[in-house]
Design an enzyme around this catalytic site. Structure first.
Site, PDB file in Angstrom:
ATOM      1  N   ILE A  48    -110.637  36.592  80.425  1.00 56.42           N
ATOM      2  CA  ILE A  48    -109.848  37.312  79.765  1.00 56.42           C
ATOM      3  C   ILE A  48    -108.513  37.249  80.209  1.00 56.42           C
ATOM      4  O   ILE A  48    -108.579  37.481  81.748  1.00 56.42           O
ATOM      5  CB  ILE A  48    -110.283  38.280  79.493  1.00 56.42           C
ATOM      6  N   ASP A 102     -78.783  51.323  50.820  1.00 55.53           N
ATOM      7  CA  ASP A 102     -79.814  49.900  51.615  1.00 55.53           C
ATOM      8  C   ASP A 102     -80.853  49.705  51.775  1.00 55.53           C
ATOM      9  O   ASP A 102     -81.725  48.677  52.184  1.00 55.53           O
ATOM     10  CB  ASP A 102     -78.911  49.023  52.643  1.00 55.53           C
ATOM     11  N   ASP A 119     -75.674  48.968  55.113  1.00 51.15           N
ATOM     12  CA  ASP A 119     -75.270  49.976  55.674  1.00 51.15           C
ATOM     13  C   ASP A 119     -75.398  50.952  55.538  1.00 51.15           C
ATOM     14  O   ASP A 119     -75.533  52.038  55.802  1.00 51.15           O
ATOM     15  CB  ASP A 119     -73.607  49.431  56.749  1.00 51.15           C
ATOM     16  N   ASP A 122     -74.747  41.644  54.194  1.00 54.82           N
ATOM     17  CA  ASP A 122     -73.641  41.887  53.191  1.00 54.82           C
ATOM     18  C   ASP A 122     -71.875  41.799  53.919  1.00 54.82           C
ATOM     19  O   ASP A 122     -72.729  40.356  54.171  1.00 54.82           O
ATOM     20  CB  ASP A 122     -73.441  43.876  53.583  1.00 54.82           C
TER      21      ASP A 122
END
Length: 713
Positions: free
Chosen positions: A100, A451, A447, A144
C-alpha cells in the site's frame, strides 16, 4: 417561438429597468419565471466525481485486491511449509504495508495544491481542487464571446464620408478598401468627428494610468475615435456651449444636441442609419461642400451600411443642421428634419489579440473550441472567423434552429457545430450534455445567471471573475480572474502538466512498493529471514519515498504538453506501457536488493541484523536514484538536465541524510533495529544501488532508437 433575447415585449425578473415608464401584466411567478426555470435547472444537475477521482478510486480497488491476494497466498504458503503462525502473520502484515502506497493521497493532494498556486499566477482561481487535473483532460471548451474572446470594449473601426471609407487605426485614420488617398483633416471627416463628440453624453476618465469610458459604450467608442484625431470633448464643449438637447429614445432611434458654434446655431444629430437618412435632404462632401442627397448617393450610403453590417459592425449615422435662431423649445418635429448627412461610424467589440493564439494552441492540443453566445448569428460567425474557429453557416446554429433538433440529433451533430447564437440557458445545458454524451470532457465558461446550469453540468465549470455573477461563480469549479480565453488555455496547459506529474509520482510510488513486495515475497519463497521489518517499510513509504514523490509534483512541464491530443477520460491511470515499466523497474530494484541480502547472509555470513540493515539501506538508495528515472518515460536524465528540478535534488539529499542519521545515531539504531555498517558494506550497497538507474538509462536509449519520434501520449 422567439429566442429569449428577442422577446422585446417582455420584462423579466432579475433584470433592471434603466429608463422610461411602462405598465406590465404579470404572467408568471416563482419557478415559472425565467429566473425560476434557471434555478430549477441548477437543482437538477448533480455534482459528479472528476476523471481523476474515478481513476484513483478504480486504482485503489485494484491495489487493494492485489495486496489482499498476495498476503493470503504468502500466508498460506508459509503455513503449508510449516512456518510458525506468528512469523507468517508478521510477514503478511509486512507485505500488506509494503503493497500500500501510504503517501499517495498526500502526494496527490499536494500536487493539486501546488498546481493551484501556479494557476493563480496565470489568472485561474480554482474553487474545487480535483478540477485542477480535470482541465488537463478537457476535449471541448465552450466559451462565451463578449469579454472572453473579445475585449468587451466597443471600438470604432470604420468611418464613411461621401462614399469614402476610412479605417481607424491605433494612431489615427487610414484609407481602406477601394479608397486611394484621403487626408484625415478633410472637412467632411472633420465635421463627422466633431458631431460624434458634441452629440455625446459619455466621458473619458483617467484612472491608474489608463482611460476608462463613463457612460454608454457606443458613445465612448465615438469619443476614443475623436481622441485619435487629437480632440478632447471637454475642449470642444467649451468652444460650443450647449443650448438644448433631445434625448435618445427607442422610437425615434436618434439623439440631438443643439449648440452655439461661433456665430451660428447648430443641431448635431446621431442615430440609426436607415432612420436618420430619411430625415436628411443634403449631404456634406469630403471637401466640405453641401450637396443634394440624390437617390444614387442614398443607395451608396445604404450599400456601405450593409457592408458594415455583414462584417458584424454596429453602425451609427451622424448629421447636422444649421438653425436660423435659438429654438424656444427643442422638439424633434421642428429640429430633426432637413438635415445634412455627414457619414457613418462603424464599431465593434474587437477580438483580444491573444485570443486567436489561444484558439490555435487549443487546436494543436486536439481541443475543440465552441462559441456559445447570445449575439446574432452573423455577429458570432464574424468573430469566430477572426478568432480562427472552423467557420461557415453549416457549422453554426441559432437558438431557434437548435429547438428543432431532438437531443439525439443534436448529439449526432454536435462535433460539427462550432458556433451557437441567440441561445438560452436550456440551450447551453443541452449543448454541454450533447458533448458529454459523446464521451468528451467539457469545460464551460459563463458569466450570467443563465449560464449557471450549464457551468454546473460541465466537467469543468468556469466563471468569469470580472463580469461573472455570484450565482455562476458559486456553480463553477474555476474562476478566470481576467475574463480572458487565453487564461483558460493556460489553465488547460497547467492541468495537463499536473496530471503528468501525478502519474510520475504514482509511477514512482508503485514501482517502489512493488520492489518492497518482491523483496519480502522473494525472501519468503527462498526460506530466508525477513529482510525488512514493518517499521523499515513504513519509513521508506512515508519518508524516504515521500519527499522525492512530492518533488516530482513540481517537475517542469513537457514542452510538447500542448501538442498531444486530450487523454481518454476512461483511460487507466497507468496505461499498458507504464504498467510494464513499473513491473520492470520494481523487479530490477527487488533483484538488486535481494542480491545484497543474499551476499550478506550467504557469502559474508553476517548476522541477520547486519544483513537486514544492508537490505534496508540498499533499498532506500535504489529508490532515491529511481526518482530521477521517473522524470520522463523516454528521455535520459542527462538530456532533460539533473538540475532542472532542484526540488528533487534537494529531496533526494534530504532523504539520504535522514537515512544516514538513522544508521549513525544511537536512538535511530534502537528504534529501527539497525546496526552500524563497515566501509566494505557501504561500497557493496552503493555499487548495487546504481544498477537499476543504469539499467533504466540503457532501456530508455533502446526505446529512443526503436522509436526516435516522441509519440502523443
Amino acid at each position: 417561438d422567439l429566442s429569449l433575447a428577442d422577446r422585446r415585449n417582455m420584462v423579466f425578473l432579475g433584470t433592471t429597468v434603466t429608463g422610461g415608464k411602462g405598465r406590465a401584466l404579470v404572467i408568471a411567478t416563482g419557478r415559472s419565471t425565467e429566473l425560476g426555470r434557471i434555478a430549477t435547472l441548477m437543482a437538477s444537475v448533480p455534482i459528479e466525481p472528476t476523471p481523476l477521482q474515478r481513476r484513483l478510486e478504480q486504482f485503489g480497488h485494484v491495489l487493494l485486491l492485489l495486496s489482499l491476494g498476495i498476503v493470503v497466498v504468502v500466508f498460506v504458503l508459509g503455513l503449508w511449509r510449516g512456518e510458525p503462525v506468528f512469523d507468517m502473520f508478521l510477514t503478511a502484515v509486512s507485505l500488506a504495508v509494503a503493497a500500500i502506497p501510504e503517501g499517495l493521497p498526500a502526494i496527490v493532494t499536494t500536487t493539486l495544491a501546488l498546481g493551484v498556486m501556479r494557476m493563480v499566477k496565470r489568472h485561474a482561481l480554482i474553487r474545487r481542487l480535483p478540477a485542477v487535473e480535470t482541465l488537463g483532460a478537457a476535449a471541448v471548451i465552450c466559451t462565451d464571446k463578449t469579454g472572453t474572446l473579445t475585449k468587451n470594449e466597443m471600438t470604432v473601426t470604420r468611418l464613411a464620408v461621401d462614399g469614402l471609407v476610412y479605417e481607424v487605426t491605433g494612431e489615427g485614420y487610414a484609407p481602406a478598401g477601394q479608397i486611394i488617398g484621403g487626408d484625415p483633416q478633410q472637412e467632411g471627416l472633420r465635421q463627422l468627428l466633431l458631431s460624434a463628440l458634441l452629440c455625446n453624453d459619455a466621458s473619458l476618465k483617467e484612472s491608474e494610468g489608463s482611460w476608462k469610458v463613463v457612460g454608454d459604450p457606443t458613445e465612448g467608442a465615438l469619443l476614443v475615435a475623436g481622441a485619435k484625431a487629437g480632440w478632447r470633448k471637454e475642449d470642444l464643449e467649451r468652444a460650443h456651449p450647449l443650448i438644448g438637447e433631445i434625448p435618445f429614445d427607442s422610437e425615434r432611434k436618434m439623439m440631438t444636441v443643439v449648440r452655439r458654434s461661433e456665430e451660428t446655431i447648430v443641431a448635431y444629430v446621431k442615430g440609426a442609419p436607415d432612420v436618420l437618412l430619411g430625415r436628411c435632404q443634403d449631404y456634406l462632401s469630403v471637401g466640405g461642400e453641401v450637396r443634394p442627397l440624390t437617390d444614387v448617393v442614398r443607395g451608396t450610403i445604404l450599400s456601405i451600411n450593409r457592408q458594415f453590417a455583414q462584417q458584424a459592425l454596429r453602425v451609427v449615422a451622424l448629421a447636422q443642421r444649421r438653425l436660423d435662431q435659438v429654438p424656444s423649445i427643442c422638439e424633434s418635429e421642428t429640429i430633426e428634419r432637413q438635415l445634412i448627412f455627414l457619414g457613418l461610424a462603424a464599431m465593434k467589440d474587437p477580438l483580444r489579440p491573444e485570443a486567436k493564439v489561444a484558439v490555435d494552441l487549443c487546436r494543436s492540443a486536439g481541443i475543440a473550441t465552441v462559441m456559445i453566445t447570445g449575439d446574432h448569428k452573423e455577429t458570432a460567425l464574424a468573430i469566430a472567423r477572426e478568432a480562427g474557429f472552423p467557420g461557415g453557416p453549416t457549422q453554426a446554429l441559432s437558438g431557434l434552429e437548435l429547438d428543432t433538433l431532438t437531443d439525439g440529433e443534436l448529439s449526432a451533430r454536435v462535433r460539427d457545430i462550432s458556433v451557437y447564437a441567440r441561445v438560452s440557458a436550456e440551450h447551453k445545458l443541452r449543448i454541454v450534455r450533447a458533448w458529454r454524451a459523446q464521451g468528451a470532457v467539457v469545460a464551460m465558461t459563463g458569466d450570467g445567471v443563465n449560464d449557471a446550469p450549464a457551468v454546473r453540468e460541465a466537467d469543468i465549470g468556469i466563471a468569469m471573475g470580472l463580469t461573472g455573477t455570484d450565482v455562476t461563480k458559486d456553480a463553477s469549479d474555476m474562476v478566470v480572474t481576467d475574463d480572458n480565453f487565453a487564461s483558460i488555455a493556460a489553465a488547460v496547459e497547467e492541468g495537463r502538466s499536473i496530471y503528468d506529474n501525478i502519474r510520475k509520482a504514482v509511477h514512482y510510488l508503485l514501482s517502489c512498493n512493488l520492489s518492497e513486495v518482491l523483496v519480502m515475497l522473494g525472501s519468503t519463497l527462498l526460506g530466508w529471514p525477513l529482510p525488512l521489518l514493518p517499521i523499515h517499510i513504513l519509513w521508506i513509504n512515508l519518508v524516504t519515498d515521500g519527499f522525492p514523490a512530492l518533488a516530482l509534483a513540481v517537475d517542469p512541464k513537457d514542452p510538447d504538453v500542448m501538442k498531444r491530443p486530450p487523454r481518454d477520460p476512461q483511460a487507466r491511470l497507468l496505461d499498458r506501457e507504464r504498467f510494464l515499466a513499473v513491473c520492470l523497474q520494481g523487479t530490477v530494484m527487488a533483484l538488486v536488493t535481494l542480491a545484497v541480502f543474499g551476499i550478506s547472509l550467504s557469502l559474508w555470513h553476517d548476522e541477520v541484523p547486519f544483513a537486514r540493515t544492508m537490505t534496508f539501506t540498499t533499498l532506500v538508495l535504489v529508490q532515491l536514484l529511481h526518482a530521477f528515472s521517473c522524470r520522463h518515460e523516454r528521455y535520459s536524465l542527462f538530456q532533460i538536465g539533473v538540475m532542472t528540478n532542484r526540488a528533487l535534488v534537494g529531496a533526494v539529499l534530504l532523504s539520504a541524510l535522514l537515512q544516514g542519521g538513522i544508521l549513525l545515531s544511537a536512538w535511530g539504531q534502537e528504534i529501527f533495529k539497525v546496526v552500524p555498517l563497515r566501509a566494505d558494506e557501504w561500497w557493496l550497497m552503493v555499487g548495487f544501488g546504481v544498477v537499476p538507474f543504469v539499467v533504466m538509462e540503457f532501456w530508455k536509449a533502446w526505446r529512443r532508437m526503436q522509436r526516435p519520434v516522441v509519440e502523443a501520449r
